[in-house]
Design a protein around this motif. Sequence first.
Motif, mmCIF file in Angstrom:
data_model
loop_
_atom_site.group_PDB
_atom_site.id
_atom_site.type_symbol
_atom_site.label_atom_id
_atom_site.label_comp_id
_atom_site.label_asym_id
_atom_site.label_seq_id
_atom_site.Cartn_x
_atom_site.Cartn_y
_atom_site.Cartn_z
ATOM 1 N N LEU A 141 0.843 -1.192 0.000
ATOM 2 C CA LEU A 141 0.000 0.000 0.000
ATOM 3 C C LEU A 141 0.877 1.240 0.000
ATOM 4 C CD1 LEU A 141 -2.703 -0.910 2.674
ATOM 5 C CD2 LEU A 141 -3.087 -0.600 0.229
ATOM 6 N N GLN A 142 0.454 2.241 -0.727
ATOM 7 C CA GLN A 142 1.173 3.515 -0.792
ATOM 8 C C GLN A 142 0.514 4.518 0.155
ATOM 9 O OE1 GLN A 142 4.108 3.793 -2.718
ATOM 10 N NE2 GLN A 142 3.670 1.610 -2.581
ATOM 11 N N PRO A 143 1.247 5.544 0.561
ATOM 12 C CA PRO A 143 0.694 6.512 1.520
ATOM 13 C C PRO A 143 -0.612 7.164 1.071
ATOM 14 C CG PRO A 143 3.058 6.824 1.312
ATOM 15 C CD PRO A 143 2.656 5.805 0.259
ATOM 16 N N ASP A 144 -0.848 7.271 -0.236
ATOM 17 C CA ASP A 144 -2.080 7.905 -0.712
ATOM 18 C C ASP A 144 -3.252 6.924 -0.821
ATOM 19 O OD1 ASP A 144 -0.914 6.550 -2.886
ATOM 20 O OD2 ASP A 144 -1.894 7.873 -4.328
ATOM 21 N N GLU A 145 -3.046 5.664 -0.414
ATOM 22 C CA GLU A 145 -4.124 4.677 -0.454
ATOM 23 C C GLU A 145 -4.803 4.596 0.908
ATOM 24 O OE1 GLU A 145 -3.561 1.117 -3.168
ATOM 25 O OE2 GLU A 145 -1.497 1.509 -2.526
ATOM 26 N N PHE A 146 -6.142 4.535 0.898
ATOM 27 C CA PHE A 146 -6.942 4.429 2.112
ATOM 28 C C PHE A 146 -6.819 2.995 2.630
ATOM 29 C CE2 PHE A 146 -11.512 4.294 3.893
ATOM 30 C CZ PHE A 146 -11.119 4.812 5.123
ATOM 31 N N GLY A 147 -6.064 2.833 3.700
ATOM 32 C CA GLY A 147 -5.863 1.502 4.257
ATOM 33 C C GLY A 147 -4.672 1.466 5.168
ATOM 34 N N ALA A 148 -4.328 0.257 5.602
ATOM 35 C CA ALA A 148 -3.206 0.065 6.518
ATOM 36 C C ALA A 148 -2.728 -1.379 6.424
ATOM 37 C CB ALA A 148 -3.618 0.388 7.953
ATOM 38 N N VAL A 149 -1.519 -1.588 6.932
ATOM 39 C CA VAL A 149 -0.921 -2.923 6.982
ATOM 40 C C VAL A 149 -1.116 -3.483 8.380
ATOM 41 C CG1 VAL A 149 1.216 -4.246 6.758
ATOM 42 C CG2 VAL A 149 0.789 -2.299 5.243
ATOM 43 N N PHE A 150 -1.524 -4.734 8.456
ATOM 44 C CA PHE A 150 -1.739 -5.425 9.720
ATOM 45 C C PHE A 150 -0.873 -6.673 9.727
ATOM 46 C CE2 PHE A 150 -5.408 -2.926 8.702
ATOM 47 C CZ PHE A 150 -5.676 -2.268 9.896
ATOM 48 N N ARG A 151 0.035 -6.772 10.686
ATOM 49 C CA ARG A 151 0.994 -7.868 10.729
ATOM 50 C C ARG A 151 0.346 -9.230 10.971
ATOM 51 N NH1 ARG A 151 5.332 -8.166 8.225
ATOM 52 N NH2 ARG A 151 5.943 -9.788 9.641
ATOM 53 N N VAL A 152 -0.799 -9.297 11.523
ATOM 54 C CA VAL A 152 -1.519 -10.537 11.844
ATOM 55 C C VAL A 152 -0.631 -11.583 12.514
ATOM 56 C CG1 VAL A 152 -3.420 -10.251 10.208
ATOM 57 C CG2 VAL A 152 -1.385 -11.409 9.436
ATOM 58 N N ASP A 153 0.218 -11.114 13.417
ATOM 59 C CA ASP A 153 1.064 -12.030 14.171
ATOM 60 C C ASP A 153 0.403 -12.448 15.476
ATOM 61 O OD1 ASP A 153 3.058 -11.985 12.256
ATOM 62 O OD2 ASP A 153 4.087 -10.292 13.182
ATOM 63 N N GLU A 154 -0.693 -11.791 15.824
ATOM 64 C CA GLU A 154 -1.403 -12.108 17.054
ATOM 65 C C GLU A 154 -2.606 -12.987 16.730
ATOM 66 O OE1 GLU A 154 -2.137 -8.659 19.457
ATOM 67 O OE2 GLU A 154 -0.315 -7.684 18.742
ATOM 68 N N THR A 155 -3.601 -12.941 17.584
ATOM 69 C CA THR A 155 -4.795 -13.748 17.364
ATOM 70 C C THR A 155 -5.695 -13.100 16.310
ATOM 71 O OG1 THR A 155 -6.103 -12.590 19.029
ATOM 72 C CG2 THR A 155 -4.755 -14.466 19.790
ATOM 73 N N VAL A 156 -6.621 -13.869 15.805
ATOM 74 C CA VAL A 156 -7.600 -13.348 14.862
ATOM 75 C C VAL A 156 -8.391 -12.223 15.522
ATOM 76 C CG1 VAL A 156 -9.699 -13.905 13.555
ATOM 77 C CG2 VAL A 156 -7.753 -15.475 13.531
ATOM 78 N N ASP A 157 -8.790 -12.424 16.771
ATOM 79 C CA ASP A 157 -9.553 -11.390 17.478
ATOM 80 C C ASP A 157 -8.755 -10.091 17.595
ATOM 81 O OD1 ASP A 157 -11.741 -13.060 17.779
ATOM 82 O OD2 ASP A 157 -11.212 -13.663 19.827
ATOM 83 N N ALA A 158 -7.457 -10.197 17.827
ATOM 84 C CA ALA A 158 -6.621 -8.995 17.925
ATOM 85 C C ALA A 158 -6.542 -8.290 16.574
ATOM 86 C CB ALA A 158 -5.222 -9.356 18.431
ATOM 87 N N THR A 159 -6.433 -9.051 15.507
ATOM 88 C CA THR A 159 -6.390 -8.455 14.165
ATOM 89 C C THR A 159 -7.713 -7.763 13.852
ATOM 90 O OG1 THR A 159 -4.804 -10.113 13.416
ATOM 91 C CG2 THR A 159 -6.026 -8.928 11.712
ATOM 92 N N VAL A 160 -8.817 -8.407 14.171
ATOM 93 C CA VAL A 160 -10.138 -7.799 13.960
ATOM 94 C C VAL A 160 -10.243 -6.504 14.753
ATOM 95 C CG1 VAL A 160 -12.612 -8.090 14.450
ATOM 96 C CG2 VAL A 160 -11.321 -9.925 13.324
ATOM 97 N N ALA A 161 -9.810 -6.529 15.993
ATOM 98 C CA ALA A 161 -9.857 -5.316 16.818
ATOM 99 C C ALA A 161 -8.977 -4.215 16.233
ATOM 100 C CB ALA A 161 -9.425 -5.640 18.255
#
Length: 169
Positions: A141-161
């Motif tokens: 993703l580039q800085p001008d794109e609406f979004g973010a990077v999520f490492r998903v190294d934790e639990t699914v619930d943590a990623t959802v949160a």
Amino acid sequence: MTVVPPAQLPPIVLMGVSGAGKSVVGNALADASGRVFIDGDDLHPAANKEKMRAGVPLTDADRAPWLRIIGERLAVGDGVIVACSALKRRYRDLLREYAPGTYFAHLDPSREVLRARLAARVHEYMPAGLLDSQLGSLEPLQPDEFGAVFRVDETVDATVADIRAALAD
């Protein structure tokens, strides 16, 4: 707590390579937010599924009809969550042509986690051997794109949160 109807929320594309957790996170996010989840893999034309099943990476021409189908679904306006690799900027740009406010949540586990996940599962038409081609195609993703990077190294619930918190900003 104020509950926002899904139709007032931006559509979400959970993006990333095979094994990133798009389907698992998508189902959990839909359950937590009252949204509809669609696995973009289910929207692939049959010819694409056959190529992937044979271990042949898809070309941009192969992906174009699939991305149009996904874009049309994002544009419905009901805050849908769609799992879609969306590996290249031009793919995301095409999706945004249909639904300009789409939020891209890039699920980005480590290569080791990806390999372990792919080794532990049998996917209908996405063999583990295509991981390297997907990683090679991935444009972050580039800085001008609406979004973010999520490492998903934790639990699914943590990623959802984390995704829900990012959208609450």
